[in-house]
Design a protein around this motif. Structure first.
Motif, PDB file in Angstrom:
ATOM      1  N   GLY A 310       0.965  -1.112  -0.121  1.00 26.32           N
ATOM      2  CA  GLY A 310      -0.144  -0.011  -0.073  1.00 26.32           C
ATOM      3  C   GLY A 310       0.818   1.269   0.000  1.00 26.32           C
ATOM      4  O   GLY A 310       0.371   2.293  -0.197  1.00 26.32           O
ATOM      5  N   ASP A 311       2.117   1.235   0.228  1.00 31.36           N
ATOM      6  CA  ASP A 311       3.113   2.326   0.434  1.00 31.36           C
ATOM      7  C   ASP A 311       2.929   2.879  -1.146  1.00 31.36           C
ATOM      8  O   ASP A 311       3.049   2.031  -2.136  1.00 31.36           O
ATOM      9  N   GLU A 312       3.151   4.336  -1.293  1.00 33.63           N
ATOM     10  CA  GLU A 312       3.123   4.880  -2.541  1.00 33.63           C
ATOM     11  C   GLU A 312       4.389   5.723  -2.860  1.00 33.63           C
ATOM     12  O   GLU A 312       4.929   6.165  -1.900  1.00 33.63           O
ATOM     13  N   SER A 359       3.733   8.139   0.348  1.00 35.10           N
ATOM     14  CA  SER A 359       2.785   7.969   1.541  1.00 35.10           C
ATOM     15  C   SER A 359       3.072   6.287   2.044  1.00 35.10           C
ATOM     16  O   SER A 359       3.545   5.631   1.360  1.00 35.10           O
ATOM     17  N   SER A 360       2.858   6.077   3.195  1.00 31.77           N
ATOM     18  CA  SER A 360       3.161   4.880   3.897  1.00 31.77           C
ATOM     19  C   SER A 360       1.910   4.220   4.647  1.00 31.77           C
ATOM     20  O   SER A 360       1.170   5.119   5.391  1.00 31.77           O
ATOM     21  N   ARG A 361       1.715   2.749   4.478  1.00 27.63           N
ATOM     22  CA  ARG A 361       0.627   2.401   5.242  1.00 27.63           C
ATOM     23  C   ARG A 361       0.873   1.761   6.494  1.00 27.63           C
ATOM     24  O   ARG A 361       0.153   1.232   7.161  1.00 27.63           O
ATOM     25  N   ARG A 362       2.218   1.996   6.786  1.00 28.12           N
ATOM     26  CA  ARG A 362       2.732   1.389   8.227  1.00 28.12           C
ATOM     27  C   ARG A 362       1.784   2.377   9.536  1.00 28.12           C
ATOM     28  O   ARG A 362       1.651   3.615   9.227  1.00 28.12           O
ATOM     29  N   PRO A 363       1.501   1.609  10.628  1.00 28.71           N
ATOM     30  CA  PRO A 363       0.844   2.433  11.531  1.00 28.71           C
ATOM     31  C   PRO A 363       1.543   3.432  11.848  1.00 28.71           C
ATOM     32  O   PRO A 363       2.793   3.544  12.431  1.00 28.71           O
TER      33      PRO A 363
END
Length: 626
Positions: A310-312, A359-363
């Motif tokens: 999910g990271d862009e 952008s990152s999907r890491r919490p």
């Protein structure tokens, strides 16, 4: 001879061509690079043939040092053979191998007069030059360390490296002379010592320590040239407002398209603009690997870089300015230690691209807000925007990374143990909100790296390795760093080892050492070899060894701006990989320091790591250690 210029800043270049033992493109290279440098306003001195002897090169370098003044720009370029003396030197504190360049009078070497110029001799000259001016650039188009076993070359290509038997006694004398010069320099300039590599000089080199620098016919210039020099000149002539990192990326990609076994590297303050001390900050990026068989695009080292599905990323050509907008890729899978990148427009990705995080999907790391009722209402939303993981004391408990305490004078950031990260409260301003976001990101980044272990990598390195760290205490006995309490002024000596069998076909590995310091600071310590310290099977290498062999160790210090209120944990992490790569994008300044994000050159590969952790105590009245 290079002469001293008036008080205004001058630009001087020493260009050396040593075209001996089968080479045919060195003089062409010297003239080509000289023309490019004149285009940048340099006064060029060219040494070739009988001028490029050992005495001629050393004398011209001395003239350059003498002529240089603060703010002047100085360039040293060499094209020719590089050599390596390996074995038979293990007396006293000598390394397992010595590297050198080959002047035109190399054949006049005798049993007591070695005519090569050791790399450590060149390092001492560069050190002395940077004492006069810090605007120094070195360009080397030669093999750093040619091995006896080589892959066959395509017709017409020649290796810029040479090996034969050299007089050990004469080489040892050169080595001893270097050691004496270094001792004098350290005594005369105690405030200008450095660890592992000279931080004031940019070095752009043709290849890695065991790789081949190739010369061949270059159609663009109509003659034989070093692939490296041709790429450097093309980059200099086809770019403006560039940093040395950007030039290095362009050079590497161009050379690798001609010779996949030659990987140029750029060392030192590579965020400088060309031939300048002016620097440019830039965000981190990860190179994109394109698999030609499947036309898929990958980001390697997913565990090291914390890449998740999910990271862009924003893609652009390596070595190019980061565009405000452009092609966007999304991570759709992580497998085998690499992240699969798919473009939003579903178009293929060309070779030579790098990915900049969008952008990152890491919490988001959790930061607990205390005394929220004292925070002006209009600032709560701003702090939530800067810190997406901000939670109040009314929210459910969690694994908090840090705490933000509000007072009448401003806000204070504390680590998870409640220790202050700021010396005084920060006011309620936009700058404070932005700084809080950056500081928490650095803390989270360091915490993630601390949690990595050998089992973190999907493709573990199957070579036995070791990392030794020895504490050298001021006025005390030496001992292991693991679980020790150390203080500012103490030093740490480090060794990385490839424990594979030295007999047989064993595998070469590349070692990086990261310092995960107090306050979220992350440093890469192998600055002299940013693509990794090359370790042949059975080989041991020391970090921070000075020219001449002395190993003073890494000096420890307490970060400026961090409260000296008690000891805090610091971790040294050695990362071993199966191929050369840079981990410079892992660097973070930490809390209270100036930021300088750097761009990486990460390749696919296998990894393992070894960690040692100690307590760094600031000393003073808070110290309870004997």
């Amino acid at each position: 001879m290079i002469t001293t210029e008036p008080a205004a800043a001058a630009k001087r270049a020493l260009v050396i061509a040593s075209e001996v033992h089968g080479l045919s493109g060195c003089r062409n290279d010297a003239e080509l690079i000289g023309s490019a440098l004149r285009g940048y306003g340099f006064d060029v001195q060219l040494l070739a043939e009988r001028q490029a002897t050992r005495a001629g090169i050393l004398g011209a370098y001395e003239d350059l040092i003498e002529a240089s003044r603060a703010q002047d720009a100085a360039v040293v370029y060499y094209a020719g053979h590089g050599g390596r003396i390996q074995g038979g030197l293990r007396a006293h504190d000598e390394p397992e191998a010595l590297q050198f360049i080959v002047p035109t009078d190399i054949d006049d070497t005798t049993s007591d007069d070695f005519r090569g110029i050791l790399s450590d001799e060149m390092s001492v000259l560069q050190w002395r030059l940077t004492l006069r001016t810090r605007n120094v650039t070195t360009l080397l188009d030669n093999c750093h360390a040619t091995r006896m076993s080589r892959d066959p070359l395509p017709r017409g290509m020649h290796v810029r490296g040479w090996e034969t038997q050299w007089p050990v006694a004469a080489v040892r004398q050169r080595w001893a002379d270097v050691a004496s010069q270094v001792r004098r320099l350290r005594a005369d300039h105690p405030d200008h010592c450095w660890y592992d590599d000279n931080p004031h000089a940019v070095r752009l080199v043709a290849c890695g320590a065991s790789q081949q620098a190739i010369e061949d016919y270059v159609a663009e210039f109509g003659s034989v040239h070093g692939l490296f020099t041709a790429a450097v000149v093309t980059a200099l002539e086809n770019g403006t407002d560039l940093t040395w990192h950007m030039v290095g990326e362009r050079v590497r990609n161009r050379v690798l398209t001609r010779n996949t076994a030659q990987r140029p590297d750029c060392e030192g303050p590579t965020n400088r603009l060309l031939f300048s001390e002016t620097t440019r900050a830039r965000p981190a990026a990860v190179p994109v690997r394109v698999d030609p068989a499947t036309a898929t695009s990958w980001l390697d080292g997913a565990a090291l870089h914390g890449i998740t599905v999910g990271d862009e990323y924003l893609l652009c050509a390596a070595g190019s300015p980061v565009p405000a907008a452009g092609r966007v890729g999304v991570v759709v899978d992580v497998r085998g230690g690499a992240a699969l990148l798919r473009m939003r427009d579903h178009a293929p990705v060309p070779a030579g691209q790098e990915a900049h995080p969008l952008s990152s999907r890491r919490p988001a790391p959790t930061v607990r807000l205390r005394n929220a009722d004292l925070l002006p209402h209009e600032w709560l939303d701003r702090y939530r925007a800067a810190l997406p993981g901000l939670r109040t004391e009314d929210d459910p408990p969690g694994d908090d990374l840090a705490m933000l305490t509000v007072g009448t004078a401003g806000v204070m950031l504390h680590d998870a143990a409640g220790r202050s990260l700021y010396e005084r409260p920060r006011p309620f301003t936009e700058d404070t909100a932005a700084r809080l976001g950056s500081d928490v990101d650095d803390l989270a980044h360091a915490a993630r790296l601390r949690q990595l272990g050998p089992d973190s990598f999907a493709a573990p390195l199957e070579v036995p390795v070791a990392f030794d760290a020895i504490a050298v205490r001021a006025g005390g006995a030496d001992g292991s760093v693991e679980d020790a309490v150390l203080h500012p002024g103490d030093r740490v000596r480090m060794r990385v080892r490839n424990l594979g069998a030295s007999e047989g076909p064993g595998r070469t590995v590349y070692a990086h050492v990261l310092d995960l310091g107090v306050g979220g600071r992350v440093s890469v310590l192998n600055t002299a070899e940013p693509s990794g310290i090359e370790l042949m099977p059975g080989e041991t290498r020391a970090l921070g060894r000075l020219p001449g062999g002395e190993d003073p160790g890494l000096p420890l210090s307490w970060p400026a701006g961090l409260p000296a209120d008690g000891p805090r944990f610091e971790t040294l992490t050695a990362v071993f990989a199966d191929r050369p790569q840079s981990m410079a994008n892992l660097v973070r300044a930490g809390v209270g320091n100036v930021r300088d994000f750097v761009v990486p050159q990460i390749d696919a590969g296998q990894y393992t790591l070894v960690k040692v952790t100690f307590l760094l105590c600031p000393g003073g009245p808070v110290c309870e250690h004997v």
